[in-house]
Motif scaffolding. Structure first.
Motif, short mmCIF file in Angstrom:
data_model
loop_
_atom_site.label_atom_id
_atom_site.label_comp_id
_atom_site.label_asym_id
_atom_site.label_seq_id
_atom_site.Cartn_x
_atom_site.Cartn_y
_atom_site.Cartn_z
N ARG A 130 0.82 -1.23 0.00
CA ARG A 130 0.00 0.00 0.00
C ARG A 130 0.84 1.26 0.00
O ARG A 130 0.38 2.33 -0.40
CB ARG A 130 -0.92 0.00 1.22
N SER A 131 2.07 1.15 0.44
CA SER A 131 2.95 2.32 0.47
C SER A 131 3.64 2.56 -0.87
O SER A 131 4.38 3.53 -1.01
CB SER A 131 4.02 2.15 1.56
N ASN A 132 3.40 1.69 -1.87
CA ASN A 132 4.10 1.82 -3.15
C ASN A 132 3.88 3.16 -3.85
O ASN A 132 4.84 3.77 -4.32
CB ASN A 132 3.70 0.67 -4.09
N PRO A 133 2.64 3.65 -3.98
CA PRO A 133 2.46 4.95 -4.65
C PRO A 133 3.23 6.08 -3.97
O PRO A 133 3.85 6.92 -4.65
CB PRO A 133 0.95 5.18 -4.58
N ARG A 134 3.20 6.11 -2.65
CA ARG A 134 3.92 7.15 -1.92
C ARG A 134 5.43 7.00 -2.10
O ARG A 134 6.14 7.99 -2.32
CB ARG A 134 3.55 7.08 -0.44
N LEU A 135 5.91 5.76 -2.06
CA LEU A 135 7.33 5.52 -2.24
C LEU A 135 7.76 5.86 -3.67
O LEU A 135 8.81 6.48 -3.88
CB LEU A 135 7.66 4.07 -1.93
#
Length: 574
Positions: A130-135
């Motif tokens: 779930r943190s992929n877009p932010r990363l």
């Protein structure tokens, strides 16, 4: 192409074919010029066919992520190819575009790809973190800033023009070369670095794009370690069924996660590393309930695009895993000593007996205690000495190591201490419980300035006194590819086996493969085979890397540990 799996395969192979043509066009000048010419004026090429290394790498990356059934990759491809198909269909309304046969071929191939994506949509189920877009956004923004500044510094250092130019001009020039080698801007025409600088800066942009794509499509890896409730339930399973597997207690490593069977009578302990869901040993609990835990573990791995693998499974567990579609490869053998059968008598044990007596005459003594019998301050001192003697900064072990020493919950573990004639501690061993009447070697440390043979002296002394603690069997080290060394040394061994043995002997200079086998063989143990379980042979390199990381032999580069602190997402499969 109505079957979703066939449609998904068509989409993946389309991307592979386009990536191949892009790479071929990059080295075949005439083909590359032809492809680029088709992307000018009234001609169109199929989706993602643009010729060049950058486009080839991008397309190959998408092919890999689509092959791993990543949902995010499917969404990206559908959005890009759908928009391209709509644009191409709109352009076909113009006669000058419609009259070109190549455009009809491009329209057809792109339509087939879009149709394959839609028909195979259910096959692309793997979830990302779930943190992929932010990363990905952070990598893109930070990487673009860093790459543009690096490009500006490189241009400044190599600019051959005599015309004055500010650093801002060179920064603008470098940023344009990140986009394209041929990009032009009237405001920076006075800057003239060598051609290799323009190419190097453009290659840097390709690396940045790949980094962003990796961040966007990486597999989910935030995994909860064992909770107190998980550990309590696992210990209950070990109390009831712990004698089945000598590696069972190592399931209590706290960085592992656990998948439970619906009845709670069995569990698979595993850890996710590098996109590999790596289990170790046999499932815990009732063998009849093992399939109920293996099924959810495999389903979770597929849902997240992880590669499932098992290290060190017994033959019984390997058979059960094989029924779930996993293949087996024999890794080696575990040395198990039957206490009742062990003896130092006889000609075959002469060398071992002499070494044991030599160490004993030197004044060394052995003390055996349960961890719960050791006072807290004394245990703390033992832990400090064990840390001082550790080889390297990393605590090694995963499948046959607990990863901690002196924890109050591990009171049934056994400590074997060796002291010299002056009473100084020179070596220690720690064993974990293997059911009610067995021990399995966990930790082995010694002072490098001490005499040779201390470890053998301690193991033999433990075996001779094991009955005092009602211990009937002891599991020692694991010997990788033990059968190769044994059969390869026999008369009449074939050339392939002899070559394999020679290769393993060569690598033993660094990894102690042969020495571990010979160190275990001197106790004349029973050899129990252990297996690696996997789905596809193509996965073995990634499984090997993940196993090396889990065992502490390979440290993966990444963000500092404090970055991940507190970021673990709560997740359980029941």
């Amino acid at each position: 192409m109505g079957h979703p799996r066939v449609a998904a395969a068509v989409a993946v192979w389309y991307l592979r074919a386009v990536a191949f043509v892009n790479f071929l066009s990059a080295v075949w000048v005439s083909l590359g010029q032809d492809v680029r010419r088709h992307n000018q004026e009234d001609l169109f090429t199929p989706y993602l066919l643009t010729a060049g290394f950058a486009s080839g790498v991008f397309t190959a990356f998408l092919a890999v992520t689509m092959r791993r059934r990543k949902r995010a990759a499917w969404i990206l491809n559908l959005g890009l190819s759908g928009a391209f198909l709509g644009l191409l269909a709109l352009a076909m309304a113009f006669p000058e575009v419609r009259r070109q046969p190549q455009n009809w071929v491009s329209l057809g191939l792109t339509a087939v790809f879009v149709g394959a994506l839609l028909a195979g949509r259910r096959e692309f189920y793997a979830k990302g973190d779930r943190s992929n877009p932010r990363l990905a956004a952070a990598v893109g923004a930070g990487g673009l800033l860093a790459a543009s500044l690096l490009a500006a510094l490189l241009v400044t250092a190599t600019d051959r023009s005599a015309a004055p130019a500010t650093f801002l001009d060179r920064w603008r020039y470098g940023t344009l070369r990140l986009v394209s080698v041929a990009a032009d801007d009237p405001s920076v025409t006075g800057i003239a670095p060598p051609t290799w600088v323009d190419v190097a800066v453009n290659v840097l942009s390709t690396a940045l794009v790949l980094a962003v794509l990796y961040a966007a499509f990486r597999s989910r890896r935030a995994v909860d370690p064992l909770t107190d409730d998980d550990e309590k339930r696992l210990r209950e399973l070990l109390d009831r069924h712990g004698e089945r597997d000598s590696l069972g207690y190592f399931a209590l490593r706290r960085e592992k996660s656990v998948c439970w069977s619906p009845t709670g009578k069995a569990a698979v302990a595993y850890r996710v590393l590098g996109g590999v869901s790596l289990a170790s040993g046999d499932p815990l609990g009732d063998p009849e309930a093992w399939p109920g835990a293996i099924g959810p573990w495999l389903a979770e791995a597929r849902a997240h695009g992880w590669i499932p693998a098992v290290m060190g499974a017994s033959e019984e567990a390997g058979t059960v895993y094989a029924r779930h579609g996993l293949d087996a490869l024999e890794l080696g053998d575990e040395a198990v000593v039957d206490v009742a059968e062990f003896t130092l008598e006889g000609r075959a044990m002469r060398t071992v007996r002499q070494a044991y007596n030599r160490v004993r005459r030197a004044g060394y003594t052995v003390r055996v205690r349960r961890h719960e019998e050791i006072p807290a301050d004394e245990m703390a001192a033992l832990v400090r000495r064990a840390d001082d003697w550790r080889d390297g900064a990393t605590e090694r072990g995963f499948s046959m190591a607990l990863g901690r020493l002196g924890d109050p919950r591990d009171g049934r573990c056994v400590m074997v201490e060796c002291r010299d004639a002056d009473g100084r501690l020179r070596a220690l061993l720690s064993f974990v419980p293997w059911g009610p009447r067995g021990l399995s070697l966990d930790l082995m440390r010694r002072d490098r300035d001490s005499d040779n043979g201390l470890i053998e002296f301690m193991v033999i002394d433990l075996l001779r006194r094991a009955r005092e603690y009602r211990i009937t069997q002891v599991s020692l080290n694991f010997a990788v590819f033990r059968s190769v060394f044994e059969r390869g040394a026999r008369l009449g061994a074939g050339p392939v086996l002899r070559l394999w043995r020679s290769l393993l002997s060569f690598f033993s200079r660094w990894w102690q493969i042969e020495s571990l086998y010979r160190a275990n063989a001197k106790y004349r143990p029973v050899w129990e085979p252990r297996f690696l379980l996997f789905e596809k042979s193509a996965h073995l390199p990634r499984i090997g890397v993940a196993s090396a990381r889990a065992e502490g032999f390979l440290e993966a580069p990444g963000l500092p540990r404090w970055w991940h602190h507190g970021r673990l997402e709560s997740r359980r499969c029941r």
